[in-house]
Design an enzyme around this catalytic site. Structure first.
Site, PDB file in Angstrom:
ATOM      1  N   PHE A 208      22.726  37.492  45.542  1.00 27.93           N
ATOM      2  CA  PHE A 208      23.639  36.612  44.568  1.00 27.93           C
ATOM      3  C   PHE A 208      25.196  37.029  44.929  1.00 27.93           C
ATOM      4  O   PHE A 208      26.009  38.363  45.448  1.00 27.93           O
ATOM      5  CB  PHE A 208      24.226  37.041  42.859  1.00 27.93           C
ATOM      6  N   ASP A 318      28.548  44.119  49.587  1.00 32.17           N
ATOM      7  CA  ASP A 318      29.265  43.863  48.338  1.00 32.17           C
ATOM      8  C   ASP A 318      28.568  44.197  46.894  1.00 32.17           C
ATOM      9  O   ASP A 318      27.758  44.489  46.356  1.00 32.17           O
ATOM     10  CB  ASP A 318      28.685  41.789  48.109  1.00 32.17           C
ATOM     11  N   LYS A 349      33.755  43.238  38.184  1.00 32.31           N
ATOM     12  CA  LYS A 349      33.148  43.694  37.565  1.00 32.31           C
ATOM     13  C   LYS A 349      33.942  44.964  36.445  1.00 32.31           C
ATOM     14  O   LYS A 349      34.553  44.499  36.097  1.00 32.31           O
ATOM     15  CB  LYS A 349      31.480  44.114  37.316  1.00 32.31           C
ATOM     16  N   THR A 373      48.158  32.555  44.750  1.00 26.24           N
ATOM     17  CA  THR A 373      48.830  33.489  43.909  1.00 26.24           C
ATOM     18  C   THR A 373      49.344  34.460  43.213  1.00 26.24           C
ATOM     19  O   THR A 373      50.522  34.837  43.097  1.00 26.24           O
ATOM     20  CB  THR A 373      49.839  32.306  42.876  1.00 26.24           C
TER      21      THR A 373
HETATM   22  C1  LIG Z   1      27.177  40.987  43.261  1.00 25.56           C
HETATM   23  C2  LIG Z   1      27.323  40.190  43.086  1.00 25.56           C
HETATM   24  N1  LIG Z   1      28.526  40.123  43.249  1.00 25.56           N
HETATM   25  C3  LIG Z   1      29.127  38.128  43.422  1.00 25.56           C
HETATM   26  C4  LIG Z   1      29.389  38.508  42.099  1.00 25.56           C
HETATM   27  C5  LIG Z   1      30.151  36.975  41.166  1.00 25.56           C
HETATM   28  O1  LIG Z   1      31.375  37.356  40.479  1.00 25.56           O
HETATM   29  P1  LIG Z   1      32.476  36.726  40.150  1.00 25.56           P
HETATM   30  O2  LIG Z   1      30.811  35.909  38.943  1.00 25.56           O
HETATM   31  O3  LIG Z   1      33.495  37.569  39.303  1.00 25.56           O
HETATM   32  O4  LIG Z   1      32.446  35.466  39.982  1.00 25.56           O
HETATM   33  C6  LIG Z   1      28.601  38.647  41.351  1.00 25.56           C
HETATM   34  C7  LIG Z   1      28.267  37.851  39.867  1.00 25.56           C
HETATM   35  O5  LIG Z   1      27.507  39.060  38.949  1.00 25.56           O
HETATM   36  C8  LIG Z   1      27.757  39.535  41.751  1.00 25.56           C
HETATM   37  O6  LIG Z   1      26.403  40.947  40.703  1.00 25.56           O
END
Ligand SMILES: Cc1ncc(COP(=O)(O)O)c(C=O)c1O
Length: 491
Positions: A208, A318, A349, A373
């Site tokens: 994700f 990530d 987060k 922006t």
């Molecule tokens: C590992 C990871 N990357 C990216 C995201 C996306 O973050 P956002 O919801 O702030 O766009 C999430 C969201 O749960 C995540 O768990």
């Protein structure tokens, strides 16, 4: 107020928080109740608020409203006065619990208020001394040898923009940094190569990474996130290693799983090259979170990085969900002891806004190429400053490791007690999970837990995950474990 004064405020908080007349006590935040209490899981006030909101906005994902005046520390209080021990913390985003005095005090400093009132476009008109603020705050926790930062707002946009940094780097490697040709300029306006080249980011099944178009193209957790949206068809996905637990009893098998997944990555890189869609970057979560709390071994991560280096592919880690101390280290990938830093590491987060650290090579060579922006939010940065000071002052990384081990041990005992219902307890620091025998069982356990006053999270096809704040203590773990055990028993 200076940050040091803010830290003192943590020890002797001046913020008075009324809480349902229950006695307050906690090592980290004053004012927590002794435990959860639920009268009616979905009370009348919550229902009324939801109805009102649904007149102007979809509420299909709304579970409940939060009373921000009464929520405190690890406890979420809803408008009906139900008090939950929150082990999910706003989808893994709350670093120090609710209403932590260090965070509340940030804007008592009048000079900081100006950053809220006068939000500037950071990539064009940064406020005075912006470099000093970034160095003092974000660069003080930069992963080893990652000397550059690009600030953003959320996780998806951090990943999205980081892919562009990777493509700029990749193109520069390919064409020696020459200027764009006339043909490239013309075709770019038609979404066609060579102006918009066929380049890919490889990700993993179960990943994700967010919901903007490129981030969603590498997100492979659930069809519902993707259905009906046009995405990059030729961006490949490899199998993420899904281990057999307990790890110590399945060493040989799990090594074979690693080898199989790595071979698949190499194969996909070759296939994409042949197809005319070379892989420019590989993105991976240190622990695949939404996809099921899947942990890959340090050996797997090291080998994956080697594959990237061998093929001139950027390694993108990530840490949106795993960063900011949740794993017991500031960044979860530090557990892997990679010989060199990844090219990119994205965050959001618990970091309160988004962004990515990167190596020098990933800098763009023209202005406005990696741009929007706001490019982040200084106000969030100052709150993060308080968070970082509390993490250091209260030795929260050590604390997270200790409480994490304690919680995982308790969870493992419960799994052993109910082998027909639960399996595969796993975790790093506060990032803890166990799997249920199937999805309906999971739903029932989570519903039971909620009735008894615990907010928990789900992930993957059958897992329950914990994403508590960094100030989750053993006494909270005991409440969680007790209620979790009862909720499984009553199945
Ligand atoms: C590992 C990871 N990357 C990216 C995201 C996306 O973050 P956002 O919801 O702030 O766009 C999430 C969201 O749960 C995540 O768990």
């Amino acid at each position: 107020m200076s940050v040091l004064k803010t830290i003192n405020a943590v020890k002797q908080p001046r913020v008075k928080l009324e809480f349902l007349g229950v006695k307050w006590y906690s090592k980290f935040v004053q004012g927590e109740p002794a435990g959860p209490s639920v009268k009616e899981v979905y009370g009348p006030i919550n229902k009324r608020m939801k109805k009102e909101l649904s007149e102007i906005q979809t509420t299909l994902s709304v579970d409940r409203f939060i009373d921000l005046d009464r929520s405190i520390g690890n406890y979420f209080v809803d408008p009906d006065g139900n008090t939950f021990l929150d082990t999910y913390m706003q989808i893994a985003t709350v670093p120090l619990g609710y209403n932590h005095p260090a965070m509340l005090n940030v804007f008592k400093d009048q000079s900081k208020l100006k950053y809220i009132a006068n939000r500037t476009a950071l990539a064009m008109y940064p406020p005075s001394n912006w470099a000093q603020h970034l160095k003092r705050i974000l660069m003080s926790i930069a992963p080893p040898d990652m000397g550059y930062i690009c600030t953003q707002m959320c996780g998806a946009c951090s990943n999205e923009q980081s892919f562009k940094s990777v493509f700029i780097w990749y193109n520069r490697k390919r064409n020696g940094g020459r200027d764009f040709t006339k043909q490239e300029i013309e075709t770019s306006m038609h979404n066609k190569p060579p102006g918009c080249p066929n380049l890919a980011i490889l990700s993993f099944w179960g990943a994700f990474h967010g919901r903007t178009t490129s981030s969603l193209s590498v997100t492979r957790s659930k069809p519902i996130h993707r259905l009906g949206f046009p995405l990059f068809e030729h961006w490949p996905a490899a199998s993420f290693p899904l281990y057999k637990y307990p790890l110590e009893e399945n060493v040989r098998e799990n090594k074979q799983i690693d080898a199989k997944c790595l071979a698949e990555v190499e194969d996909l890189i070759q296939k994409n090259e042949k197809k005319g869609w070379p892989v420019a970057g590989i993105i991976i979560e240190p622990i695949q979170s939404e996809g099921g709390d899947n942990h890959a071994s340090p050996e797997f991560m090291k080998e994956l990085q080697k594959i990237c280096k061998k093929n001139t592919i950027a390694f993108i880690v990530d840490e949106v969900q795993t960063g900011c101390g949740a794993s017991g280290k500031m960044w979860c990938h530090e557990w892997f002891e990679l010989p060199t830093p990844p090219e990119v590491m994205t965050y959001s987060k618990k970091m309160l806004a988004g962004g990515y650290y990167h190596t020098q090579e990933m800098l763009p060579d023209k202005g406005f190429r990696i741009f929007n922006t706001w490019m982040g939010d200084p106000a969030r940065l100052f709150v993060l400053e308080a968070v970082i000071h509390v993490i250091k002052e209260q030795k929260l990384l050590e604390h997270v490791r200790k409480v994490g081990d304690y919680t995982l041990k308790g969870l493992t005992d419960i799994v052993k007690e109910f082998p027909n219902v639960l399996h595969s307890p796993r975790g790093r620091g506060s990032l803890i999970a166990a799997s249920c025998k199937d999805d309906p069982t999971r739903t029932k356990i989570l519903t039971n837990m909620k009735k008894k006053g615990i907010i928990g999270g789900s992930c993957g096809p059958t897992s329950i995950r914990l994403r508590p704040s960094l100030i989750f203590e053993e006494k909270h773990a005991n409440i969680f474990l007790d209620i979790f055990r009862q909720s499984v028993k009553e199945m």
